[in-house]
Design a protein around this motif. Structure first.
Motif, PDB file in Angstrom:
ATOM      1  N   THR A 103      43.030  23.407  42.471  1.00 32.29           N
ATOM      2  CA  THR A 103      42.695  24.840  42.407  1.00 32.29           C
ATOM      3  C   THR A 103      41.185  25.032  42.477  1.00 32.29           C
ATOM      4  O   THR A 103      40.710  26.071  42.911  1.00 32.29           O
ATOM      5  CB  THR A 103      43.276  25.467  41.125  1.00 32.29           C
ATOM      6  N   ASP A 161      40.981  34.852  43.125  1.00 32.81           N
ATOM      7  CA  ASP A 161      40.617  36.279  43.124  1.00 32.81           C
ATOM      8  C   ASP A 161      40.780  36.871  41.731  1.00 32.81           C
ATOM      9  O   ASP A 161      39.947  37.664  41.276  1.00 32.81           O
ATOM     10  CB  ASP A 161      41.466  37.056  44.129  1.00 32.81           C
ATOM     11  N   VAL A 162      41.857  36.492  41.042  1.00 35.61           N
ATOM     12  CA  VAL A 162      42.096  36.998  39.685  1.00 35.61           C
ATOM     13  C   VAL A 162      41.003  36.493  38.749  1.00 35.61           C
ATOM     14  O   VAL A 162      40.428  37.254  37.964  1.00 35.61           O
ATOM     15  CB  VAL A 162      43.494  36.580  39.176  1.00 35.61           C
ATOM     16  N   LYS A 192      43.151  30.042  46.192  1.00 36.98           N
ATOM     17  CA  LYS A 192      44.104  31.032  46.701  1.00 36.98           C
ATOM     18  C   LYS A 192      44.050  32.319  45.873  1.00 36.98           C
ATOM     19  O   LYS A 192      42.979  32.765  45.494  1.00 36.98           O
ATOM     20  CB  LYS A 192      45.499  30.437  46.793  1.00 36.98           C
ATOM     21  N   GLN A 193      45.212  32.910  45.551  1.00 42.56           N
ATOM     22  CA  GLN A 193      45.228  34.201  44.855  1.00 42.56           C
ATOM     23  C   GLN A 193      44.660  34.105  43.435  1.00 42.56           C
ATOM     24  O   GLN A 193      44.044  35.042  42.953  1.00 42.56           O
ATOM     25  CB  GLN A 193      46.646  34.774  44.780  1.00 42.56           C
ATOM     26  N   VAL A 194      44.872  32.990  42.757  1.00 43.71           N
ATOM     27  CA  VAL A 194      44.392  32.889  41.380  1.00 43.71           C
ATOM     28  C   VAL A 194      42.867  32.936  41.337  1.00 43.71           C
ATOM     29  O   VAL A 194      42.282  33.441  40.387  1.00 43.71           O
ATOM     30  CB  VAL A 194      44.953  31.631  40.671  1.00 43.71           C
ATOM     31  N   HIS A 214      35.240  29.482  38.881  1.00 44.89           N
ATOM     32  CA  HIS A 214      35.580  30.666  39.671  1.00 44.89           C
ATOM     33  C   HIS A 214      35.277  31.949  38.901  1.00 44.89           C
ATOM     34  O   HIS A 214      34.913  32.958  39.498  1.00 44.89           O
ATOM     35  CB  HIS A 214      37.047  30.632  40.081  1.00 44.89           C
ATOM     36  N   THR A 250      37.729  38.303  39.454  1.00 41.56           N
ATOM     37  CA  THR A 250      37.766  39.667  38.923  1.00 41.56           C
ATOM     38  C   THR A 250      37.570  39.661  37.407  1.00 41.56           C
ATOM     39  O   THR A 250      36.824  40.484  36.872  1.00 41.56           O
ATOM     40  CB  THR A 250      39.095  40.356  39.297  1.00 41.56           C
TER      41      THR A 250
END
Length: 141
Positions: free
Chosen positions: A14, A23-24, A19-21, A116, A27
């Motif tokens: 990861t 972005d979470v 991937k999508q996580v 991230h 944010t």
């Protein structure tokens, strides 16, 4: 009241392919403005509670068999020895024996999501170990 989050890091990959996580996490990092981060990762298990008291904890690559690029990633966030001492004092008052560990670094349960969430790695991070025998019963719950 302090914000408390449960963040699962998933695979160490990861870090490279969020991937999508990703972005979470990004944010969340944009919405939160912590002065310090206290984090517990199940990848650091000890007999008794230990608190990372290093000024500059190294990045630990505590896994095997992944692409070489993963082993080159670093999360150079500072530690906070004073905060670590305060945590130990609070745990002791709560009758939870704890001791400092000034050589422990950040395992991938810590640095994968934080790289991230807070990519600048400027927020002090203090990691707490998970005792092998931990259960809610040992803390009066």
């Amino acid at each position: 009241m302090f914000p408390t989050l449960f963040v699962s890091h998933g695979s160490p990959m990861t870090a490279l392919h969020p991937k999508q996580v990703g972005d979470v996490w990004r944010t969340l990092g944009e919405q939160l403005h912590p002065q310090a981060i206290i984090i517990l990762s199940a990848h650091w298990q000890t007999h008794n509670v230990e608190v990372c008291a290093a000024e500059r904890p190294p990045t630990i690559h505590d896994f095997n068999g992944f692409p070489q690029a993963l082993y080159h990633l670093q999360y150079p966030a500072p530690g906070d020895p004073d905060l670590a001492k305060n945590i130990i004092d609070l745990l002791t008052v709560a009758k939870i024996p704890a001791q400092p560990n000034s050589s422990r670094g950040f395992d991938h349960g810590v640095w994968v999501p934080l790289m991230h969430m807070f990519p600048q790695a400027t927020i002090p991070v203090v990691q707490i170990s998970l005792p092998y025998t931990a259960s809610s019963k040992m803390y009066g719950k």
